[in-house]
Motif scaffolding. Sequence first.
Motif, mmCIF file in Angstrom:
data_model
loop_
_atom_site.group_PDB
_atom_site.id
_atom_site.type_symbol
_atom_site.label_atom_id
_atom_site.label_comp_id
_atom_site.label_asym_id
_atom_site.label_seq_id
_atom_site.Cartn_x
_atom_site.Cartn_y
_atom_site.Cartn_z
ATOM 1 N N LEU A 109 62.882 28.977 98.663
ATOM 2 C CA LEU A 109 64.267 28.873 98.323
ATOM 3 C C LEU A 109 64.579 27.297 97.864
ATOM 4 O O LEU A 109 63.873 26.341 98.000
ATOM 5 C CB LEU A 109 64.964 28.794 99.933
ATOM 6 C CG LEU A 109 64.854 30.000 100.647
ATOM 7 C CD1 LEU A 109 65.610 29.739 101.986
ATOM 8 C CD2 LEU A 109 65.480 31.044 100.035
ATOM 9 N N GLN A 136 70.125 24.652 97.399
ATOM 10 C CA GLN A 136 71.395 25.408 97.426
ATOM 11 C C GLN A 136 71.369 26.562 98.349
ATOM 12 O O GLN A 136 72.080 26.421 99.097
ATOM 13 C CB GLN A 136 72.011 25.725 96.129
ATOM 14 C CG GLN A 136 73.385 26.245 96.227
ATOM 15 C CD GLN A 136 73.821 26.769 94.679
ATOM 16 O OE1 GLN A 136 73.009 26.604 93.784
ATOM 17 N NE2 GLN A 136 74.980 26.854 94.886
ATOM 18 N N GLN A 137 70.387 27.140 98.262
ATOM 19 C CA GLN A 137 69.954 28.458 99.252
ATOM 20 C C GLN A 137 69.522 28.072 100.660
ATOM 21 O O GLN A 137 70.042 28.687 101.578
ATOM 22 C CB GLN A 137 68.844 28.997 98.626
ATOM 23 C CG GLN A 137 69.233 29.772 97.301
ATOM 24 C CD GLN A 137 67.913 30.603 96.726
ATOM 25 O OE1 GLN A 137 66.918 30.220 97.059
ATOM 26 N NE2 GLN A 137 68.171 31.933 96.096
ATOM 27 N N GLN A 165 73.049 27.049 102.045
ATOM 28 C CA GLN A 165 73.552 28.098 102.450
ATOM 29 C C GLN A 165 73.130 28.655 103.887
ATOM 30 O O GLN A 165 73.648 29.248 104.915
ATOM 31 C CB GLN A 165 73.619 29.352 101.263
ATOM 32 C CG GLN A 165 74.314 28.834 100.229
ATOM 33 C CD GLN A 165 74.383 29.832 98.969
ATOM 34 O OE1 GLN A 165 73.438 30.809 98.981
ATOM 35 N NE2 GLN A 165 75.176 29.725 98.182
ATOM 36 N N GLU A 166 71.817 28.899 103.933
ATOM 37 C CA GLU A 166 71.144 29.382 105.056
ATOM 38 C C GLU A 166 71.417 28.671 106.289
ATOM 39 O O GLU A 166 71.550 29.257 107.360
ATOM 40 C CB GLU A 166 69.620 29.615 104.591
ATOM 41 C CG GLU A 166 69.159 30.617 103.729
ATOM 42 C CD GLU A 166 68.736 31.708 104.300
ATOM 43 O OE1 GLU A 166 68.522 32.147 105.635
ATOM 44 O OE2 GLU A 166 68.968 32.822 103.633
#
Length: 167
Positions: A146, A149-150, A153-154
């Motif tokens: 990831l 940014q991912q 978000q997670e």
Amino acid sequence: MKRLSVAISLALCVALPASAQTYKWVDSNGKVQYSDKPPPSNVKTEKLRAPPAAASAPAGAAAAADAKGGAQKDAAKAGPRTPAEREQAFRKRQLEAAKAQEEEAKKQAQARDKEENCKRAKAAVANLELGGRQARIDEKGERIFLTDQQIAQETAKAQQEAAAACN
């Protein structure tokens, strides 16, 4: 030893009349009769038990209830009289107790599940906030890493899930 046997014999002699059978029948004049002796053989009888001493009301209270005509109401409040009614009341109490116990078990299981879900959600948030590289497995079975940014978000998604699970 002799005194003990005399005391036991005396106690048995006193207890025997207390457990005597009581009979109820309607005589030829239509009056209800109660007796500890069996009625004539041509009369339909109903065998009654003497009420236990602890469950009976004080003599003054019973006399007052009889004087006011409330003896039938008191008898109805006292509970079922026939063995079938007593059995039915007993089964009803058992069923209610079983239902209450089942409901309590469900509530406890739900509370345990909620606590476990909360722990898992908090662990997921802690894992994401720990930092470092995060990897997931895609639909092909390959590991993908990831991006920052991912991961953010997670983390936000996991925090929302934790808040929902822990409330």
